[in-house]
Structure formats: C-alpha cells, structure tokens
Design a protein around this motif. Structure first.
Motif, PDB file in Angstrom:
ATOM      1  N   ASP A  14       0.827  -1.199   0.000  1.00 56.35           N
ATOM      2  CA  ASP A  14       0.000   0.000   0.000  1.00 56.35           C
ATOM      3  C   ASP A  14       0.866   1.257   0.000  1.00 56.35           C
ATOM      4  O   ASP A  14       0.603   2.220  -0.734  1.00 56.35           O
ATOM      5  N   ALA A  15       1.930   1.246   0.807  1.00 55.35           N
ATOM      6  CA  ALA A  15       2.839   2.393   0.875  1.00 55.35           C
ATOM      7  C   ALA A  15       3.543   2.609  -0.465  1.00 55.35           C
ATOM      8  O   ALA A  15       3.657   3.744  -0.946  1.00 55.35           O
ATOM      9  N   GLN A  17       2.489   1.644  -3.409  1.00 52.89           N
ATOM     10  CA  GLN A  17       1.491   2.109  -4.368  1.00 52.89           C
ATOM     11  C   GLN A  17       1.350   3.629  -4.321  1.00 52.89           C
ATOM     12  O   GLN A  17       1.382   4.312  -5.346  1.00 52.89           O
ATOM     13  N   ASN A  18       1.206   4.153  -3.123  1.00 55.52           N
ATOM     14  CA  ASN A  18       1.014   5.594  -2.953  1.00 55.52           C
ATOM     15  C   ASN A  18       2.237   6.385  -3.412  1.00 55.52           C
ATOM     16  O   ASN A  18       2.102   7.461  -4.021  1.00 55.52           O
ATOM     17  N   LEU A  19       3.440   5.868  -3.119  1.00 61.78           N
ATOM     18  CA  LEU A  19       4.659   6.564  -3.527  1.00 61.78           C
ATOM     19  C   LEU A  19       4.848   6.516  -5.040  1.00 61.78           C
ATOM     20  O   LEU A  19       5.242   7.510  -5.664  1.00 61.78           O
ATOM     21  N   LEU A  20       4.559   5.363  -5.638  1.00 64.27           N
ATOM     22  CA  LEU A  20       4.738   5.218  -7.083  1.00 64.27           C
ATOM     23  C   LEU A  20       3.775   6.107  -7.866  1.00 64.27           C
ATOM     24  O   LEU A  20       4.111   6.610  -8.940  1.00 64.27           O
ATOM     25  N   LYS A  21       2.605   6.316  -7.315  1.00 66.24           N
ATOM     26  CA  LYS A  21       1.619   7.156  -7.994  1.00 66.24           C
ATOM     27  C   LYS A  21       2.056   8.618  -8.060  1.00 66.24           C
ATOM     28  O   LYS A  21       1.510   9.404  -8.845  1.00 66.24           O
ATOM     29  N   LEU A  22       3.057   8.978  -7.247  1.00 65.87           N
ATOM     30  CA  LEU A  22       3.573  10.349  -7.262  1.00 65.87           C
ATOM     31  C   LEU A  22       4.567  10.583  -8.399  1.00 65.87           C
ATOM     32  O   LEU A  22       4.923  11.729  -8.690  1.00 65.87           O
ATOM     33  N   ILE A  23       5.009   9.500  -9.028  1.00 62.36           N
ATOM     34  CA  ILE A  23       5.953   9.618 -10.142  1.00 62.36           C
ATOM     35  C   ILE A  23       5.171   9.951 -11.408  1.00 62.36           C
ATOM     36  O   ILE A  23       4.284   9.184 -11.817  1.00 62.36           O
ATOM     37  N   PRO A  24       5.467  11.060 -12.047  1.00 63.69           N
ATOM     38  CA  PRO A  24       4.687  11.496 -13.228  1.00 63.69           C
ATOM     39  C   PRO A  24       4.616  10.459 -14.345  1.00 63.69           C
ATOM     40  O   PRO A  24       3.589  10.348 -15.022  1.00 63.69           O
ATOM     41  N   GLU A  25       5.694   9.708 -14.538  1.00 61.89           N
ATOM     42  CA  GLU A  25       5.729   8.737 -15.644  1.00 61.89           C
ATOM     43  C   GLU A  25       4.895   7.488 -15.374  1.00 61.89           C
ATOM     44  O   GLU A  25       4.657   6.686 -16.277  1.00 61.89           O
ATOM     45  N   GLU A  27       1.558   5.561 -14.807  1.00 66.02           N
ATOM     46  CA  GLU A  27       0.131   5.740 -15.107  1.00 66.02           C
ATOM     47  C   GLU A  27      -0.762   4.991 -14.126  1.00 66.02           C
ATOM     48  O   GLU A  27      -1.699   5.551 -13.570  1.00 66.02           O
ATOM     49  N   THR A  28      -0.461   3.704 -13.938  1.00 65.37           N
ATOM     50  CA  THR A  28      -1.280   2.894 -13.022  1.00 65.37           C
ATOM     51  C   THR A  28      -0.390   2.030 -12.146  1.00 65.37           C
ATOM     52  O   THR A  28       0.700   1.621 -12.553  1.00 65.37           O
ATOM     53  N   VAL A  29      -0.886   1.745 -10.936  1.00 65.75           N
ATOM     54  CA  VAL A  29      -0.194   0.838 -10.016  1.00 65.75           C
ATOM     55  C   VAL A  29      -1.235  -0.081  -9.388  1.00 65.75           C
ATOM     56  O   VAL A  29      -2.178   0.385  -8.763  1.00 65.75           O
ATOM     57  N   GLU A  30      -1.072  -1.383  -9.564  1.00 62.52           N
ATOM     58  CA  GLU A  30      -1.960  -2.365  -8.952  1.00 62.52           C
ATOM     59  C   GLU A  30      -1.154  -3.251  -8.009  1.00 62.52           C
ATOM     60  O   GLU A  30       0.051  -3.397  -8.177  1.00 62.52           O
ATOM     61  N   ALA A  31      -1.821  -3.840  -7.039  1.00 61.43           N
ATOM     62  CA  ALA A  31      -1.132  -4.697  -6.072  1.00 61.43           C
ATOM     63  C   ALA A  31      -1.883  -6.013  -5.889  1.00 61.43           C
ATOM     64  O   ALA A  31      -3.121  -6.047  -5.876  1.00 61.43           O
TER      65      ALA A  31
END
Length: 212
Positions: A14-15, A17-25, A27-31
């Motif tokens: 979960d952590a 996911q939230n950090l990766l979503k801050l990277i502009p490049e 688009e999507t993150v699933e777990a």
C-alpha cells in the motif's frame, strides 16, 4: 508506465502504491498478495514492470518468475524486492530472468532509480547487495581455479544427483577414477560429506539447479 506489485505484506504494498503514484511517468499501479491471482487477472494484459517479493502466498517468487518468463512477453521488466539478499539467491534470481534485485531496506529513491534503469533496458543491483555479490565472485573464482576441468565435471554431476556409477558411465571413466575426483573435490572444498559438498556448491554459485 504501468506497474504491478506482488507482495503479501499489505502495508508495504500500500505504501509503495502511494509513492509510485507520485511519479509522473507512472500511469497505473496495482497490487496483488498472491502470484496466482496476478497471473489469472493480468496474463492477458501484463504490466510494463512487475515488482515482486520472493516469499509469496501459494506460489513462491522463483516459480512466479519462471512462469512470467515462459508465458509473458520478454518486454516485461521484473524487479525483485526481498529480505533474502545473499549472493547465491541474487545470482540465481538474475539468471532466471529478473532485471533488478533490491533489498527491502532500500530507500525509495534507489527503488525509483531501479525502475527507470530497467525501463531503459538495463539491469540494476541494489547498492547494499553489490559488495557481497562482488566478494562472492572473487571467492568462487579462487575456489574454481583450484579445481581441474574433470573435477568440475564430477562436481556438477554429483550435485545433479548422479551416482558414482552413473557418472563413470557418462564420462567413460572407471568408478574408482570418479571416486578419486569426488574425494579430491571434497578435500579441496574442505567438506566431509556429499550433502555438505552440494550445499557448499550451491551457496557459492558453483552449482545452479536448473529451473523446472
């Protein structure tokens, strides 16, 4: 980039996911907490990057890696994020198709860097792992230099589960000669039992079991 995380530790996933979503490049993150669930739901639409642990529910990480490499496009990049970081495990995992190997104690900035490195077609080994990996290479080379070509052959076959008679037949040698090479290898590696010899060879990268 589309990224999928496969890790049974929900808090970490979960952590990340939230950090990766801050990277502009990104688009999507699933777990997913289970490799089989990932394969069932995403085999038809694999992500650009798979971030996975080696310790997983149901199916271990190496098995998942094997399936990914045999059934999914080679363009899929695989980053292993694990608490198990001994040199043998790292080398074994890279040889089976991982593009990157990182310790779970890695800082997020380095994790982010590994994503961009593998996306660019490069391999990336975590900084905390590199020294141990380099030291193990020198250790292996030192050991291997003291083994003759025939001793290396016998070592591989012993580790592969072959008996002395089977090895003698395959190498067209007498059983006594094979027994001599076997004993010589054990003396040089300073082990007393065949089981200890196999464990030593695997731990030091002298024998890599074939992927099933």
């Amino acid at each position: 980039m589309n990224i999928v995380l496969v890790d049974e530790h929900l808090l970490l996933a979960d952590a990340l996911q939230n950090l990766l979503k801050l990277i502009p490049e990104v688009e999507t993150v699933e777990a997913y907490t289970d490799g089989k669930d990932f394969l069932t739901q995403r085999s038809g639409t694999p992500p650009d990057i798979l971030v996975m642990d080696l310790a997983l529910n149901g199916q271990n990480g190496l098995e998942l890696l094997d399936v990914c490499r045999s059934t999914l496009p080679r363009e899929l990049k695989v980053i292993v994020l694990s608490t198990v970081t001994d040199a043998q495990t790292v080398k074994h995992t890279i040889r089976r198709g991982a593009n990157s190997f990182l310790s779970k104690s890695t800082l997020f900035e380095e994790f982010r860097e590994s994503i961009f490195q593998v996306r660019a077609g490069k391999q990336y080994i975590g900084k905390t792992i590199r020294d141990a990996l380099i030291n193990s290479v020198f250790t292996e080379e030192e050991v291997v230099m003291h083994l003759s070509p025939r001793e290396k052959e016998v070592l591989q076959k012993v580790c592969g589960g072959h008996t002395i008679k089977e090895i003698a037949y395959e190498l067209k040698l007498s059983a006594h000669t094979v027994q001599y090479y076997h004993r010589s290898v054990m003396d040089k590696l300073k082990v007393r039992r065949t089981t200890d010899l196999i464990v030593y060879a695997m731990q030091h990268g002298l024998y890599i079991p074939e992927a099933r």
